[in-house]
Scaffold this active site. Structure first.
Site, short mmCIF file in Angstrom:
data_model
loop_
_atom_site.label_atom_id
_atom_site.label_comp_id
_atom_site.label_asym_id
_atom_site.label_seq_id
_atom_site.Cartn_x
_atom_site.Cartn_y
_atom_site.Cartn_z
N ASP A 79 4.12 -56.18 -53.30
CA ASP A 79 2.93 -56.87 -52.81
C ASP A 79 2.30 -57.55 -54.00
O ASP A 79 2.53 -57.15 -55.15
CB ASP A 79 1.97 -55.84 -52.18
N THR A 116 -1.33 -58.46 -54.47
CA THR A 116 -2.60 -57.83 -54.84
C THR A 116 -2.41 -56.34 -54.98
O THR A 116 -1.91 -55.67 -54.09
CB THR A 116 -3.68 -58.13 -53.78
N ASP A 168 -0.16 -50.81 -51.23
CA ASP A 168 -1.38 -50.02 -51.44
C ASP A 168 -2.30 -50.01 -50.22
O ASP A 168 -3.28 -49.27 -50.20
CB ASP A 168 -2.16 -50.52 -52.67
#
Length: 800
Positions: A304, A306, A547
């Site tokens: 990912d 971010t 996350d």
């Protein structure tokens, strides 16, 4: 902000708690302590060894000295304890992480602002939220000012979303600008993130190829062990002339124990547990023992943006100062810092005047710390619709800060080209403009603020390492694919071959586009999962980092899932590995540990499988020989300990950063099969010789023990190559200890003195093992290799 609500009173709060309408902590960890213990205790391996142990106990009722043959059960005990302790420790750490990361929450009760724990929120509580807070439960806005929300934890898209009174706030989203009052509309498992988190409760398959290899081997052996055990006992007791039930039972158990590579299973667990400890020193929590091994085999790493490539924070890069002639220079040049004081003061004053600081404002404020005392007439805060903010100062005009396309100012072609270049390089661009009044439609450009997503430390070196290891990088994000692609280039990710907007991709096209692109933008949570499945369908081993709650489906699908400690509880609970310092550089150390485990275990496995090979052949022989297996379990135990168990422990824990090559089965074929066949042949020849010469009982048992000891020493010698000082010391020490045990503790391990003829025959068998191996190793290896393809087709072993 004024708000005159009274909030809930104590009676209402107590009533909701009684009815279960409070914010129960959603613990999505898949196993309780009792389940962890149960899963580690009740395994086929443990059951098999328990049955063998009970047979020894039954046979020893009237002969307590035979209980010494129970020593093999210690391996089972240690293996089980390691598995239980590691899983419970991981569970405790994750539970503690959940507690640590849960913030305090400000609510209004009985007209008073209170700060309470996350799990004390009840339905209908009035909650106070400001910039930087994470929304704890689903809410409805009842009053707000300049509120901007980041819902990327839920949707994967990091764009800020403007919220107004009456709008919904979802739990897990973050307030990035403004402040508000909101009333709780759903708590606990009824929240939006709570429902998404239910994905985390599904049990994930174990992807360890080492364990899969061992389990298949145990299952295959189980088809041999039970009938062989019955036939061995029957042959020995009814046809071998030995009517001693106890002794027949013990000897039957001995050959069955020899067939089971119990020490290899223990060694695999010990090696993986050691890897967990090492990774702990590198700030990584390993929740699944096999995940280090899986990561070492990974050939596609999905990331990912971010939270993985970037920290989620915005970094100030520079202020490009623009004069009346639209020529420009850079603020960070030393000479320019002393000039254009009006522009820098205006920027500092404007940032200070805005009502709530988002990440962009914080980054600018950190650079321009001297705040001028300018008197303010009016403030128009930033909004996602306007994409700019304005502040009108009493004596210094109106200053505007916003996105270039949303601030109406004169921009020359050269300045516009510069802005376009910076955007293509992945930078965030704001313009600073000046006008005489708030009502002026056109303003004068005074500066270009260059911002960037903060790239995590060490990501450049980490990606360079994976590129050298032929691991493909795929970036899967909810953000705009063009900006993600630019940031990926800034992070020096090599081998990027294009980007695509997944918003316009049909499900049936995913398998095709995943091959031809490296960056995937505007990806939905279940598209992430579909991309992982498509890669796996192509035969790739896929690791995935994430996350947010939106990453849970993909994390569950990935062969190895990795979460950041700062991420959502759901992502941490489903992850195989948690990066405690949110630093993906730790993955390099995990790969090293995985390689150590795989390479060393694949090599030392031959020590254990030599025993399995010759024991399986001898089991078949002694069914027809019907004279009883001559070796006792205690004799097998000390041979195994000194030629397999102790040396393999040291050899398996040695550093090894080599790439994983070959397979478990290939290594087994090259080393274990030749020695196993030769050992079985020599043992069979010894039985015929002893029978012809009338040698039996204790003498034959001792001579057979010498044969198996020689086989163990040969296997150890081959595994110590290439020799180092440490390996030479290990080999010599184990060989001396083996001989010393037979001489000094002969009575305990049932070793009897031999006469001259018996000693000569024993010496010949030892020489035969070493000589035959040297003569026939290549021939046997080539023959087995020739038919290994056929064997693999007959046996369900894939990629082992």
């Amino acid at each position: 902000m004024k708000f005159n609500t009274y909030g809930l009173n104590s009676v209402q709060v107590a009533s909701r708690i009684k009815d279960g309408k409070f914010n129960k902590i959603i613990n999505t960890n898949t196993k309780s302590v009792s389940n962890i213990i149960k899963d580690n205790l009740f395994t086929f391996f443990n059951l098999l060894n328990l049955v063998l142990a009970l047979l020894i106990v039954a046979a020893s009722i009237n002969r307590p000295h035979l209980l010494v043959n129970l020593t093999f059960i210690t391996v089972i005990f240690i293996n089980t304890i390691i598995g239980i302790i590691q899983e419970i420790q991981a569970k405790k750490t994750v539970d503690q992480l959940t507690i640590i990361t849960q913030p305090k929450v400000e609510v209004i009760r009985e007209g008073i602002n209170e700060v309470i724990d996350y799990d004390k929120i009840v339905l209908d509580d009035v909650i106070v939220l400001k910039s930087g807070d994470q929304v704890p439960v689903d809410c409805k806005l009842i009053e707000c000012l300049g509120l901007e929300v980041d819902e990327s934890m839920l949707t994967g898209e990091s764009d800020s979303i403007r919220k107004e009174v009456g709008d919904e706030l979802w739990s897990g989203s973050i307030i990035i600008a403004g402040s508000c009052y909101a009333v709780a509309t759903a708590v606990g498992t009824e929240t939006f993130s709570g429902k998404l988190s239910s994905e985390a409760k599904k049990i994930k398959r174990d992807n360890s190829k080492l364990k899969k290899s061992l389990n298949i081997m145990l299952k295959l052996l189980s088809f041999i062990i039970v009938p062989a055990g019955i036939l061995l006992f029957a042959g020995n007791f009814f046809y071998g002339g030995n009517k001693d039930i106890a002794l027949s039972t013990v000897k039957t158990v001995s050959i069955i124990i020899g067939m089971i590579p119990e020490g290899l299973i223990l060694l695999t667990s010990v090696s993986m547990a050691a890897g967990v400890i090492v990774m702990g020193k590198h700030n990584s929590l390993i929740q699944r023992l096999s995940s280090i091994e899986t990561l070492a085999r990974t050939d596609v790493l999905c990331l990912d943006k971010t939270g993985t490539i970037t920290t989620g924070k915005i970094k100030f890069q520079d202020l490009i100062l623009v004069d009346e002639n639209q020529s420009f220079n850079f603020y960070k040049d030393n000479d320019n810092k002393k000039s254009n004081k009006m522009t820098t003061k205006a920027l500092s004053a404007l940032i200070a005047a805005l009502p709530a600081a988002n990440e962009t404002q914080k980054a600018i404020a950190g650079e321009f710390v001297d705040k001028p005392n300018w008197e303010i007439n009016e403030v128009i805060p930033f909004s996602s619709e306007r994409k700019h903010s304005k502040v009108d100062f009493k004596e210094h005009g109106t200053w505007i800060l916003g996105a270039p396309e949303f601030v109406n100012c004169k921009i020359s072609s050269s300045v516009n080209d510069k802005i376009e270049t910076l955007l293509e390089e992945g930078y965030r661009i704001l313009v600073l403009a000046e006008s005489d009044t708030l009502e002026d439609e056109v303003s004068e450009l005074r500066g270009i603020i260059v911002m960037s997503d903060e790239i995590r430390e060490d990501v450049n070196e980490t990606f360079a390492y994976f590129e050298k290891q032929d691991v493909s990088i795929k970036i899967i994000s909810g953000d705009n694919p063009k900006s993600v692609y630019a940031i990926a280039k800034r992070a020096d990710i090599i081998g990027l071959n294009g980007y695509i907007n997944m918003k316009y991709v049909r499900d049936e096209d995913i398998a095709h586009i995943v091959k031809n692109n490296s960056v995937f933008g505007r990806v939905s949570p279940f598209q992430k999962k579909a991309l992982i499945k498509a890669l796996q369908a192509e035969g790739h081993i896929v690791a995935m980092t994430g996350d947010g709650v939106n990453d849970v489906p993909a994390l569950k699908q990935a062969d190895c899932s990795i979460a950041m400690a700062s991420g959502s509880d759901a992502s941490k609970n489903v992850a195989d590995i948690i990066l405690m310092k949110n630093n993906i550089a730790s993955l390099v150390h995990a790969v090293y540990e995985g390689r150590r485990i795989i390479n060393n275990i694949q090599k030392v496995a031959s020590l254990f499988l030599v025993k399995t090979t010759y024991s399986s052949i001898l089991a078949i022989f002694f069914v027809f020989w019907a004279k009883g297996y001559p070796v006792m379990p205690i004799q097998m135990t000390f041979i195994n300990a000194l030629t397999i168990g102790i040396p393999s422990f040291f050899l398996a824990l040695r550093p090894n950063k080599d790439r994983v090559t070959g397979s478990f089965m290939d290594n087994y074929v090259r080393t274990s099969v030749p020695i196993g066949i030769i050992t079985a042949a020599v043992m069979i020849a010894l039985q015929f010789t002893a029978s012809a010469l009338g040698i039996n009982g204790a003498a034959l048992s001792t001579m057979s023990t010498i044969v198996l000891s020689a086989a163990g020493v040969l296997a150890l010698f081959l595994n110590c190559r290439p020799f180092t000082k440490t390996k030479i010391a290990l080999f010599v020490a184990c060989t001396i200890a083996l001989i010393a045990t037979m001489i000094l503790f002969g009575e305990i391990v049932f070793i009897d003195p031999l006469n001259q003829l018996q000693l000569i025959i024993s010496a010949i068998t030892v020489i035969s093992i070493f000589g035959l191996y040297k003569l026939t190793h290549s021939m046997i290896s080539n023959s087995v290799n020739k038919y290994s393809g056929t064997i693999k087709k007959l046996i369900p072993i894939k990629n082992i």
